[in-house]
Design an enzyme around this catalytic site. Structure first.
Site, PDB file in Angstrom:
ATOM      1  N   ASN A  94       0.903 -29.277  21.345  1.00 58.05           N
ATOM      2  CA  ASN A  94       1.550 -28.421  22.107  1.00 58.05           C
ATOM      3  C   ASN A  94       1.035 -27.162  22.540  1.00 58.05           C
ATOM      4  O   ASN A  94       1.805 -26.253  22.965  1.00 58.05           O
ATOM      5  CB  ASN A  94       3.151 -28.393  21.778  1.00 58.05           C
ATOM      6  CG  ASN A  94       4.073 -27.956  22.563  1.00 58.05           C
ATOM      7  OD1 ASN A  94       4.935 -27.142  21.993  1.00 58.05           O
ATOM      8  ND2 ASN A  94       3.677 -28.017  24.078  1.00 58.05           N
ATOM      9  N   ASP A 144      -7.649 -35.597  25.343  1.00 57.49           N
ATOM     10  CA  ASP A 144      -7.297 -34.335  24.722  1.00 57.49           C
ATOM     11  C   ASP A 144      -8.641 -33.466  24.809  1.00 57.49           C
ATOM     12  O   ASP A 144      -9.665 -33.774  24.474  1.00 57.49           O
ATOM     13  CB  ASP A 144      -7.317 -34.711  23.246  1.00 57.49           C
ATOM     14  CG  ASP A 144      -6.986 -33.601  22.391  1.00 57.49           C
ATOM     15  OD1 ASP A 144      -7.092 -32.573  22.678  1.00 57.49           O
ATOM     16  OD2 ASP A 144      -6.526 -34.026  21.199  1.00 57.49           O
ATOM     17  N   CYS A 150       2.799 -33.906  23.768  1.00 52.22           N
ATOM     18  CA  CYS A 150       1.256 -34.064  23.559  1.00 52.22           C
ATOM     19  C   CYS A 150       1.162 -34.013  22.059  1.00 52.22           C
ATOM     20  O   CYS A 150       2.116 -33.955  21.401  1.00 52.22           O
ATOM     21  CB  CYS A 150       0.215 -33.402  24.235  1.00 52.22           C
ATOM     22  SG  CYS A 150       0.414 -31.453  23.719  1.00 52.22           S
ATOM     23  N   CYS A 210      -2.220 -27.447  24.419  1.00 50.99           N
ATOM     24  CA  CYS A 210      -3.171 -27.801  25.394  1.00 50.99           C
ATOM     25  C   CYS A 210      -2.566 -28.618  26.600  1.00 50.99           C
ATOM     26  O   CYS A 210      -2.177 -28.041  27.772  1.00 50.99           O
ATOM     27  CB  CYS A 210      -4.423 -28.533  25.223  1.00 50.99           C
ATOM     28  SG  CYS A 210      -5.382 -27.437  24.035  1.00 50.99           S
ATOM     29  N   ARG A 211      -2.213 -29.777  26.401  1.00 44.96           N
ATOM     30  CA  ARG A 211      -1.931 -30.632  27.523  1.00 44.96           C
ATOM     31  C   ARG A 211      -0.290 -30.500  28.030  1.00 44.96           C
ATOM     32  O   ARG A 211      -0.094 -30.301  29.106  1.00 44.96           O
ATOM     33  CB  ARG A 211      -2.352 -32.141  27.116  1.00 44.96           C
ATOM     34  CG  ARG A 211      -3.852 -32.455  26.975  1.00 44.96           C
ATOM     35  CD  ARG A 211      -4.084 -33.924  26.448  1.00 44.96           C
ATOM     36  NE  ARG A 211      -3.520 -33.720  25.135  1.00 44.96           N
ATOM     37  CZ  ARG A 211      -3.441 -34.818  24.264  1.00 44.96           C
ATOM     38  NH1 ARG A 211      -3.769 -35.967  24.916  1.00 44.96           N
ATOM     39  NH2 ARG A 211      -3.145 -34.662  23.039  1.00 44.96           N
ATOM     40  N   SER A 212       0.433 -30.725  26.983  1.00 42.05           N
ATOM     41  CA  SER A 212       2.006 -30.649  27.381  1.00 42.05           C
ATOM     42  C   SER A 212       2.370 -29.087  27.886  1.00 42.05           C
ATOM     43  O   SER A 212       3.173 -28.921  28.785  1.00 42.05           O
ATOM     44  CB  SER A 212       2.984 -31.138  26.332  1.00 42.05           C
ATOM     45  OG  SER A 212       2.689 -30.278  25.023  1.00 42.05           O
TER      46      SER A 212
HETATM   47  P1  4NP Z   1      -2.825 -30.947  22.745  1.00 43.97           P
HETATM   48  O1  4NP Z   1      -4.348 -30.592  22.099  1.00 43.97           O
HETATM   49  O2  4NP Z   1      -2.324 -31.986  21.883  1.00 43.97           O
HETATM   50  O3  4NP Z   1      -3.261 -31.440  23.939  1.00 43.97           O
HETATM   51  O4  4NP Z   1      -2.047 -29.674  22.468  1.00 43.97           O
HETATM   52  C1  4NP Z   1      -4.627 -30.463  20.716  1.00 43.97           C
HETATM   53  C2  4NP Z   1      -4.328 -29.382  20.064  1.00 43.97           C
HETATM   54  C3  4NP Z   1      -4.818 -29.295  18.693  1.00 43.97           C
HETATM   55  C4  4NP Z   1      -5.324 -30.052  18.167  1.00 43.97           C
HETATM   56  C5  4NP Z   1      -5.240 -31.562  18.675  1.00 43.97           C
HETATM   57  C6  4NP Z   1      -5.135 -31.553  19.942  1.00 43.97           C
HETATM   58  N1  4NP Z   1      -5.352 -29.950  16.772  1.00 43.97           N
HETATM   59  O5  4NP Z   1      -5.826 -31.034  15.879  1.00 43.97           O
HETATM   60  O6  4NP Z   1      -5.264 -29.171  15.999  1.00 43.97           O
END
Ligand code: 4NP
Length: 158
Positions: free
Chosen positions: A12, A126, A9, A14-16
């Site tokens: 790294n 997201d 994702c 939340c989703r992955s």
């Molecule tokens: P992820 O979510 O891609 O599912 O881990 C996010 C975590 C952090 C950010 C964006 C999405 N960020 O902009 O810091």
């Protein structure tokens, strides 16, 4: 020889990592742990070394998944020499990965939700800037696609 799966994702956190923990639990439950290796990574580097987002850990724990031991890392070109499946959470992650992938990559690079059977969505939204319900929705989608992915891998292994 094991089949190697990398979930990707943006951050790294939340989703992955959710996909990583859910798929790991499914693989263990099905006694496939010796045959399938799992990791996750982000296309971005902002959260490298961090544990998953507290809200992602909490939502996962409510369904019996422990994400606390995972640490964020950034995806890198050599990952394509190691993994058989590189699975993106959304189209933006996928286009970043396509740019990074060497032309000799022969594995499966695509959207994780292409393996989903109940969800019609093709991207895992997201949840980072939203509320807690976004994390439960991520888990619903991920649990669905995890089952479809395991079936796909099983067909390869027979
Ligand atoms: P992820 O979510 O891609 O599912 O881990 C996010 C975590 C952090 C950010 C964006 C999405 N960020 O902009 O810091």
């Amino acid at each position: 020889m094991s089949v190697k799966v990398l979930f990707v994702c943006l951050g790294n956190i939340c989703r992955s990592p959710t996909a990583h923990g859910v798929f790991q639990a499914l693989v263990q439950r099905e006694s496939m742990g010796e045959r399938i290796t799992i990791d996750s990574a982000g296309t971005g580097d902002w959260h490298v070394g961090k544990a998953p987002d507290r809200r992602a850990q909490q939502a996962a724990a409510e369904r019996g998944y422990d994400l606390s031991g995972l640490r964020a890392r950034q995806v890198a070109r050599p990952d394509f020499d190691h993994y058989d499946y590189v699975l993106a959470m959304d189209n933006s992650n996928l286009s970043d990965l396509k740019r990074l992938a060497p032309s000799h990559f022969k594995g499966h690079l695509g959207l994780f939700l292409d393996f989903a059977r109940r969800s019609a969505a093709r991207e895992v939204p997201d949840p980072y800037y939203g509320g807690d319900e976004g994390f439960a929705e991520v888990l619903d989608m991920v649990e669905d696609a995890a089952e479809g992915l395991l079936d796909d891998i099983r067909q390869r292994l027979v």
